[in-house]
Design an enzyme around this catalytic site. Structure first.
Site, PDB file in Angstrom:
ATOM      1  N   GLY A  35       0.751  -1.249   0.000  1.00  0.00           N
ATOM      2  CA  GLY A  35       0.000   0.000   0.000  1.00  0.00           C
ATOM      3  C   GLY A  35       0.776   1.290   0.000  1.00  0.00           C
ATOM      4  O   GLY A  35       0.175   2.361  -0.017  1.00  0.00           O
ATOM      5  N   GLY A  95       3.191  -3.726  -4.133  1.00  0.00           N
ATOM      6  CA  GLY A  95       2.911  -3.993  -5.545  1.00  0.00           C
ATOM      7  C   GLY A  95       3.216  -2.739  -6.341  1.00  0.00           C
ATOM      8  O   GLY A  95       4.241  -2.606  -6.998  1.00  0.00           O
ATOM      9  N   TYR A 152     -11.538   4.822 -11.001  1.00  0.00           N
ATOM     10  CA  TYR A 152     -11.348   5.621  -9.784  1.00  0.00           C
ATOM     11  C   TYR A 152     -10.823   7.041 -10.023  1.00  0.00           C
ATOM     12  O   TYR A 152     -10.220   7.624  -9.132  1.00  0.00           O
ATOM     13  CB  TYR A 152     -10.373   4.971  -8.785  1.00  0.00           C
ATOM     14  CG  TYR A 152      -9.991   3.545  -8.892  1.00  0.00           C
ATOM     15  CD1 TYR A 152     -10.756   2.568  -8.245  1.00  0.00           C
ATOM     16  CD2 TYR A 152      -8.837   3.142  -9.569  1.00  0.00           C
ATOM     17  CE1 TYR A 152     -10.371   1.237  -8.284  1.00  0.00           C
ATOM     18  CE2 TYR A 152      -8.456   1.804  -9.603  1.00  0.00           C
ATOM     19  CZ  TYR A 152      -9.232   0.857  -8.967  1.00  0.00           C
ATOM     20  OH  TYR A 152      -8.856  -0.447  -8.994  1.00  0.00           O
ATOM     21  N   CYS A 183     -16.289   2.808 -27.567  1.00  0.00           N
ATOM     22  CA  CYS A 183     -17.626   3.382 -27.666  1.00  0.00           C
ATOM     23  C   CYS A 183     -18.214   3.459 -26.278  1.00  0.00           C
ATOM     24  O   CYS A 183     -19.037   2.626 -25.868  1.00  0.00           O
ATOM     25  CB  CYS A 183     -18.488   2.525 -28.576  1.00  0.00           C
ATOM     26  SG  CYS A 183     -17.972   2.708 -30.264  1.00  0.00           S
TER      27      CYS A 183
HETATM   28  C1  PLP Z   1      -3.432  -4.995  -3.402  1.00  0.00           C
HETATM   29  C2  PLP Z   1      -2.767  -5.641  -2.273  1.00  0.00           C
HETATM   30  C3  PLP Z   1      -1.398  -5.440  -2.058  1.00  0.00           C
HETATM   31  C4  PLP Z   1      -0.567  -4.490  -2.874  1.00  0.00           C
HETATM   32  O1  PLP Z   1      -0.950  -3.182  -2.712  1.00  0.00           O
HETATM   33  P1  PLP Z   1      -0.079  -2.006  -3.367  1.00  0.00           P
HETATM   34  O2  PLP Z   1      -0.857  -0.788  -3.069  1.00  0.00           O
HETATM   35  O3  PLP Z   1      -0.003  -2.293  -4.820  1.00  0.00           O
HETATM   36  O4  PLP Z   1       1.264  -2.025  -2.716  1.00  0.00           O
HETATM   37  C5  PLP Z   1      -0.807  -6.137  -1.031  1.00  0.00           C
HETATM   38  N1  PLP Z   1      -1.516  -7.001  -0.252  1.00  0.00           N
HETATM   39  C6  PLP Z   1      -2.819  -7.215  -0.449  1.00  0.00           C
HETATM   40  C7  PLP Z   1      -3.527  -8.176   0.419  1.00  0.00           C
HETATM   41  C8  PLP Z   1      -3.490  -6.544  -1.445  1.00  0.00           C
HETATM   42  O5  PLP Z   1      -4.801  -6.754  -1.611  1.00  0.00           O
END
Ligand code: PLP
Length: 431
Positions: free
Chosen positions: A248, A292, A334, A361
Site C-alpha cells: 500500500g 505492488g 477511480y 464506444c
Molecule cells: C493490493 C494488495 C497489495 C498491494 O498493494 P499495493 O498498493 O499495490 O502495494 C498487497 N496485499 C494485499 C492483500 C493486497 O490486496
C-alpha cells in the site's frame, strides 16, 4: 520529471530508461506498455535492503503480483530473491511456469475455491493467507488429502481507515476481507486454526489499503497487530512467528504527489514494531510486506498515438488516442491521476488544455481530464506515465481491442516480454 528514469534528449523527445520513446513507438507500434527493468530491480533492492537492515531475521518483501503479472516478472522476482503473493490459481500458474520457488509464495483471496486450494497445495504453495472459517476447513481437508501439514497465516482487519486513521477502530470492519479483531472473530479464527490437525498456524496478515502516502497508518496497524499477538499469547498460549503488514505505500503519479522514501518508512515502522514487541514481551516476529504499486508503477509508461482532436468551442478539447480503458481502466474506475506528455514534443510549451480520450464506444473511456500538453497533431506519440502497476494487469478486450505488448528496457537492450495480442488470439477460444 516525476521519476528519475525520465528525460528529454537532444531531439526534444521523451526518454525512458535512456531510450527514445518516439523510436520505441515506431519500432513496436502503439499502444505499448514499456517497462524499465532496472527500476523494478532497484525498487526490489530498496525493500529487501531496508527490511533486512531494520527488521532483520528472515523478513522479506513479497511482490504483490496482482499489480503486474506475467512470466518475466516472476523471473525477475526470483532473481531478486523476493517473495510473491498471488491471488488466483492463474497468477500461481504463471509463477510456476516462470520457475518461481513456490515456498516463497503466499496465496491470498477472500474466496478460494476447493480447486484453488488443492491446486496450490499440489504446486507446493508456501503459505495460504487464510481469510475465513470456510477456507480454514477446506485447507485442512485438502492438506489432509495430500498428507501434509499446510502453513498458513490469518488475514485480519485491524480496523484502520488509512485516510482517517486517527479514528482507529472504525471503518475497516466493513470489509469483505479477513476477520475483524475488534468483533472477536479474529480470535475465534485463531482458536479454530490451532485446532486443525493439518494446519500449521504461523501468524497474521493485515493490509490497510493502497496508494497511502503517510506512514502513520502502517504504524497504527502494526501496533494493533502486535497487541493482538500479545493477547493471543496470553489468552491462547500461541505466539505468532510471522507478521505480514501488507502493501500500500504510495507512488508519485503527478507533480503534486509527495515523493516517498520507502527505506525511511520501513525504518520508522521497524522502530515501532521493535519497541512494541519489547513493551508487550513478545518475540519479534518475521516481518513481511507486500508492495505492488511501489515496486512497478514508475517502472512503466504507456505509449499511444494521437488521432482525432475535437475542439468544442468555448467548452473543451478532446484528444483521442489509439488505446484507452481496455489497457488502462483506472481513470474510468477511480479517476486516478496520471501525467500525460507528448513524447515527440517534450520540450514544447504545455499550453493546450484537453481531455485524453480512449477509442472505445463509451463516454467514460477517458485516460485523464483537463491536462495541459503541447497541442498534439494526428500521429504524435502520447506518453502516459507511471502505468507499470494495475494497467497491464487490469487490461481487458472491451470492444474486441487487442491487448498491447509489454516491452522491457534493460540498459541498452529492449525486448518483448509479452507479445501484442493478434486478431486470431481474440477469437482463439471461440468455437
Ligand atoms: C493490493 C494488495 C497489495 C498491494 O498493494 P499495493 O498498493 O499495490 O502495494 C498487497 N496485499 C494485499 C492483500 C493486497 O490486496
Amino acid at each position: 520529471m516525476i521519476c528519475n528514469n525520465l528525460g528529454i534528449n537532444e531531439k526534444g523527445h521523451l526518454t525512458f530508461a535512456g531510450h527514445d520513446t518516439v523510436d520505441l513507438a515506431e519500432k513496436y507500434q502503439t499502444p505499448a506498455y514499456i517497462m524499465d527493468e532496472n527500476k523494478i530491480r532497484e525498487k526490489c533492492r530498496i525493500y529487501k535492503k531496508a527490511m533486512s537492515e531494520f527488521f532483520g531475521g528472515n523478513s522479506m518483501p513479497l511482490f504483490a503480483s496482482k499489480s503486474l503479472c506475467f512470466k518475466r516478472i516472476y523471473e525477475i522476482m526470483k532473481e531478486e530473491e523476493m517473495g510473491i503473493d498471488v491471488v488466483s490459481p492463474g497468477e500461481l500458474y504463471t509463477a510456476v511456469k516462470a520457475g518461481f520457488p513456490m515456498e516463497r509464495a503466499y496465496f491470498h483471496g477472500n474466496n478460494k475455491t476447493d480447486f484453488d486450494i488443492a491446486f496450490a497445495i499440489e504446486n507446493g504453495i508456501g503459505y495460504f493467507v487464510c481469510d475465513n472459517v470456510e477456507e480454514l476447513d477446506a485447507i485442512d481437508r485438502e492438506a489432509g488429502n495430500k498428507g501434509i501439514k499446510q502453513k498458513i497465516i490469518l488475514r485480519l482487519t485491524p480496523g484502520i481507515d488509512p485516510h482517517t486513521h486517527a479514528k482507529i477502530s472504525t471503518g475497516n470492519v466493513d470489509s469483505k476481507f479477513g476477520a475483524a479483531i475488534e468483533t472477536g472473530q479474529a480470535k475465534e479464527l485463531v482458536e479454530l486454526a490451532l485446532s486443525k490437525k493439518n494446519i500449521a498456524l504461523m501468524g497474521y496478515h493485515c493490509h490497510i489499503g493502497s496508494q497511502i502516502f503517510e506512514y502513520d497508518p502502517f504504524c497504527d496497524a502494526a501496533v494493533i497487530m502486535i497487541k493482538f499477538i500479545a493477547d493471543m499469547k496470553t489468552e491462547l498460549g500461541f505466539e505468532a512467528s510471522v507478521l505480514n503488514l501488507g502493501g500500500g505505500m504510495g507512488v508519485k503519479y503527478v507533480e503534486s504527489d509527495p515523493e516517498i522514501d520507502y527505506a525511511k518508512n520501513i525504518e520508522g515502522i521497524a522502530d515501532l514494531v521493535k519497541s512494541e514487541c519489547a513493551k508487550l514481551g513478545v518475540t519479534m516476529p518475521t516481518i513481511l510486506m507486500e508492495p505492488g504499486r511501489s515496486i512497478v508503477a514508475d517502472a512503466g509508461l504507456t505509449l499511444y498515438t494521437a488521432g482525432t482532436r475535437k475542439e468544442i468551442k468555448g467548452f473543451k478539447n478532446y484528444v483521442s488516442i489509439d488505446g484507452g480503458m481496455p489497457d488502462n481502466p483506472r481513470y474510468a474506475l477511480y479517476q486516478s491521476a496520471y501525467t500525460v506528455m507528448v513524447a515527440n514534443k517534450a520540450n514544447e510549451e504545455a499550453d493546450y488544455e484537453c481531455t485524453i480520450a480512449g477509442r472505445c464506444c463509451e463516454s467514460g473511456d477517458l485516460i485523464q481530464e483537463g491536462v495541459k500538453i503541447p497541442k498534439p497533431e494526428r500521429g504524435d506519440t502520447i506518453a502516459v506515465l507511471t502505468t507499470g502497476a494495475y494497467n497491464f494487469a487490469m487490461s481487458s478486450n472491451y470492444n474486441a481491442i487487442c491487448k498491447p505488448p509489454v516491452i522491457m528496457l534493460d540498459g541498452e537492450k529492449d525486448y518483448v516480454a509479452v507479445k501484442r495480442e493478434s486478431f486470431d488470439d481474440l477469437i482463439a477460444r471461440q468455437v
